[in-house]
Design a protein around this motif. Structure first.
Motif, short mmCIF file in Angstrom:
data_model
loop_
_atom_site.label_atom_id
_atom_site.label_comp_id
_atom_site.label_asym_id
_atom_site.label_seq_id
_atom_site.Cartn_x
_atom_site.Cartn_y
_atom_site.Cartn_z
N ILE A 113 0.82 -1.21 0.00
CA ILE A 113 0.00 0.00 0.00
C ILE A 113 0.86 1.27 0.00
N PRO A 381 -17.86 1.27 2.53
CA PRO A 381 -17.11 1.41 3.78
C PRO A 381 -16.00 2.46 3.72
N ALA A 382 -15.35 2.60 2.55
CA ALA A 382 -14.28 3.60 2.44
C ALA A 382 -14.86 4.88 1.85
N PRO A 448 -16.74 0.34 -4.64
CA PRO A 448 -16.37 0.31 -3.22
C PRO A 448 -14.96 -0.21 -2.98
N PHE A 449 -14.41 -0.95 -3.97
CA PHE A 449 -13.05 -1.48 -3.82
C PHE A 449 -12.04 -0.68 -4.64
N GLY A 450 -12.44 0.52 -5.05
CA GLY A 450 -11.55 1.34 -5.87
C GLY A 450 -11.48 0.81 -7.29
N ARG A 454 -4.48 0.09 -8.74
CA ARG A 454 -4.33 0.02 -7.29
C ARG A 454 -5.63 -0.40 -6.60
C1 HEM Z 1 -15.48 -4.95 2.21
C2 HEM Z 1 -14.18 -5.04 2.38
C3 HEM Z 1 -13.15 -4.16 1.72
C4 HEM Z 1 -13.29 -2.94 1.12
C5 HEM Z 1 -14.57 -2.13 0.95
C6 HEM Z 1 -11.98 -2.53 0.66
C7 HEM Z 1 -11.73 -1.35 -0.01
C8 HEM Z 1 -10.48 -0.98 -0.48
C9 HEM Z 1 -10.21 0.24 -1.20
C10 HEM Z 1 -11.25 1.29 -1.56
C11 HEM Z 1 -8.90 0.25 -1.51
C12 HEM Z 1 -8.16 1.33 -2.32
C13 HEM Z 1 -8.33 0.99 -3.80
C14 HEM Z 1 -7.89 2.06 -4.76
O1 HEM Z 1 -7.11 2.92 -4.37
O2 HEM Z 1 -8.36 2.03 -5.93
C15 HEM Z 1 -8.30 -0.95 -0.97
C16 HEM Z 1 -6.97 -1.28 -1.09
C17 HEM Z 1 -6.41 -2.38 -0.49
N1 HEM Z 1 -7.07 -3.39 0.16
FE1 HEM Z 1 -9.08 -3.50 0.48
N2 HEM Z 1 -11.07 -3.50 0.99
C18 HEM Z 1 -11.73 -4.52 1.63
C19 HEM Z 1 -11.18 -5.70 2.10
C20 HEM Z 1 -9.84 -6.03 2.03
C21 HEM Z 1 -9.26 -7.25 2.55
C22 HEM Z 1 -10.05 -8.39 3.20
C23 HEM Z 1 -7.91 -7.17 2.34
C24 HEM Z 1 -6.81 -8.15 2.68
C25 HEM Z 1 -6.80 -8.96 3.69
C26 HEM Z 1 -7.64 -5.90 1.68
C27 HEM Z 1 -6.38 -5.47 1.29
C28 HEM Z 1 -6.14 -4.31 0.60
C29 HEM Z 1 -4.81 -3.88 0.19
C30 HEM Z 1 -3.49 -4.60 0.47
C31 HEM Z 1 -4.98 -2.67 -0.50
C32 HEM Z 1 -3.87 -1.82 -1.12
C33 HEM Z 1 -3.73 -2.16 -2.61
C34 HEM Z 1 -2.69 -1.28 -3.30
O3 HEM Z 1 -2.26 -0.29 -2.74
O4 HEM Z 1 -2.31 -1.60 -4.45
N3 HEM Z 1 -8.84 -5.25 1.51
N4 HEM Z 1 -9.28 -1.69 -0.34
#
Ligand code: HEM
Length: 509
Positions: A113, A381-382, A448-450, A454
């Motif tokens: 990240i 959530p974010a 919601p997950f971007g 990234r």
């Molecule tokens: C409902 C659950 C989740 C939501 C809503 C969520 C949402 C997000 C968002 C919005 C980002 C930024 C994406 C972007 O910048 O385009 C992100 C990045 C990330 N998430 Fe999630 N996330 C969730 C669950 C998880 C889980 C379970 C994990 C791992 C165990 C995780 C690991 C990561 C990591 C490592 C990044 C950084 C990716 C990068 O910088 O390239 N997330 N997440």
């Protein structure tokens, strides 16, 4: 004389800081920021107004593109969907947000990240990139970490997710009928943390047994400090992390546990790497072996022990509260919409899943997917994601000129509630929209997950985890609204957005 010099330096410093961090820059509209607080005081952030509400109020006042100052950090908020798509699909211009690098590098500098992409530069000038080792680090981490979240790995966690959910159900069963549960937030946190312990560390964090062990306490300390670190200017955040005894203690405990797990994994070498840490240790072992024998390129190196620690904590920070928040909102929203619960249960019966849920049968639960999507749309959530420009650029739809170093913020809640991008009133909680009128919604209206290079690496795991938990809960119980006083919703802001008031009774079917 020294005193005068001291005063002049002080004044110059304040003028510089005010000019750099607290003055409206450029032509993009917005509220002139206040010294130290940016727009936070003016927008009511400290009085409980949540970021999604604040951003939508600013949008109404200033239009589709405006400036927002989160304390000393200036963001250009983008609400036009064509501009959003442009940002998320031009990775060579819009790289990881500087704020993630600044804040995460204080304590967890060696996680995915907190790395930049810069793939374009890497392909043009590999030599330069080697020297500055920027894009390379992202590529390296991403190639090691991504396989941990593949579907085959994700579905192997089915039984343990069911096991943890059953433990929570057993606790609920022991409570008196008609008990009003007002602690759903902490119950969901405990469930998701227990699951995280097994998936990430293959370790029982005992959060469902009413007792926090040493590792759980350390992880909770880290989680609770993240908002403080994000809100403070970097220098203060760094001082806080370095000087706080609790922070140092937590970091030491986590390191100690992870090093012990690494030793254990290396000693047993079972070959089946189901937990995240076991897979990371595998990469470590390959690395140590290879690096001992030959000179290998930077991007082919495995992770160091410190990198494993940083990556594990970053997973926790990124994945824990976001998943838990979605579960809490699910319970709150379905308690207000009894017909949605009935339809989920009807689907479980129709697909022969009422008594036999399995990872294969999950795919047949189409309506349940719609409900989870609708929860993620109704309250992502974010708050949003951030990208920083690597060179000047002009937004295609609004023609706003941006310059290198600007940070843009993409507000998920505003996009998911913008009537321009939805056929059915976006302020209605209506899962059926995904089967009908909004089936072909614009893909960037619901992120919601971007998005782009990234986007969330853990999204398949999060979706799977949510589907298994919710499916299991709906097999066994119905959530009833405990009335407007205790179940009023509202927003409370942690790392993720949570309901301020939630109160439900739980009826076993
Ligand atoms: C409902 C659950 C989740 C939501 C809503 C969520 C949402 C997000 C968002 C919005 C980002 C930024 C994406 C972007 O910048 O385009 C992100 C990045 C990330 N998430 Fe999630 N996330 C969730 C669950 C998880 C889980 C379970 C994990 C791992 C165990 C995780 C690991 C990561 C990591 C490592 C990044 C950084 C990716 C990068 O910088 O390239 N997330 N997440």
């Amino acid at each position: 004389m020294i005193f005068i010099l001291f005063v002049i330096t002080g004044v110059l410093l304040v003028v510089y800081l005010k000019q750099k961090y607290f003055t409206l820059h450029g032509y993009v509209p917005g509220l002139a920021p206040q010294f130290l607080f940016g727009n936070l005081l003016q927008s009511g952030f400290f009085n409980g107004n949540s970021p999604p509400m604040i951003l939508s109020t600013f949008q109404k006042r200033f239009g589709d593109v405006f400036q927002f100052w989160f304390g000393p950090s200036r963001f250009i908020v983008i609400n036009n969907i064509t501009d959003v798509e442009h940002v998320l699909t031009h990775r060579n211009i819009y790289d990881q947000g500087d704020i993630f690098i600044e804040k995460f590098s204080i304590n967890y500098s060696q996680s995915l990240i907190s790395t930049k992409g810069l793939s374009q530069i890497a392909s043009l000038w590999p030599f330069l990139c080697k020297i500055i080792s920027l894009g390379i680090q992202f590529k390296r981490h991403s190639s090691i970490v991504s396989p941990l979240f593949r579907r085959s790995k994700v579905i192997s966690h089915f039984d343990l997710i069911i096991g943890c959910t059953d433990k929570l159900l057993t606790k609920w069963r022991k409570t008196e009928a008609k008990t009003i549960h007002v602690d759903i937030v902490s119950q969901c946190h405990n469930l998701v943390l227990a699951i995280f312990g097994f998936i990430a560390f293959d370790y029982d964090l005992e959060t469902l047994d009413d007792g926090d062990n040493e590792l759980t306490l350390a992880l909770r300390t880290i989680i609770n400090s993240i908002m403080t670190i994000l809100a403070l200017p970097r220098i203060l955040a760094k001082a806080y992390v370095t000087l706080s005894y609790r922070q140092r203690q937590a970091r030491n405990t986590i390191e100690r546990y992870i090093y012990r797990m690494i030793e254990h994994e290396q000693a047993t070498a079972q070959g089946k790497h189901t937990s995240l840490i076991a897979s990371l240790v595998h990469s470590l072992r390959m690395n140590e072996h290879l690096e001992a024998t030959e000179d290998i390129d930077e991007d082919k190196r495995g992770l160091s022990r410190n990198e494993v620690v940083d990556e594990m904590v970053a997973f926790l920070i990124a994945g824990f509260e976001s998943t838990s928040s979605t579960l809490v909102w699910f319970i709150h929203l379905v308690s207000k919409h009894a017909q949605v619960q009935q339809k989920i249960k009807a689907e479980l019966i129709a697909q022969d899943c009422l008594y036999h849920l399995s990872s294969d049968r999950l795919d047949s639960l189409v309506y349940l997917n719609c409900v989870i999507n609708e929860v993620l749309r109704f309250i992502p959530p974010a708050t949003g994601t951030i990208r920083t420009l690597t060179r000047d650029d002009c937004l295609p739809a609004t023609n706003v000129q941006l310059v290198r170093g600007d940070s843009v913020l993409i507000p998920f809640h505003s996009l998911a509630h913008d009537p321009r991008y939805w056929s059915v009133d976006p302020n209605l909680f209506y899962p059926e929209r995904f089967l009908g009128e909004d089936q072909n919604h614009h893909p960037y209206a619901l992120i919601p997950f971007g998005g782009g290079h990234r986007q969330c690496i853990g999204q398949d795991l999060a979706r799977f985890e949510l589907k298994v938990i919710v499916g299991r809960l709906m097999q066994k119980v119905t959530f009833d609204d405990a009335g407007p006083e205790v179940n009023a919703g509202g927003h409370s802001m942690g790392l993720a957005i949570l309901p301020k008031h939630i109160g439900v009774s739980i009826e076993f079917d």
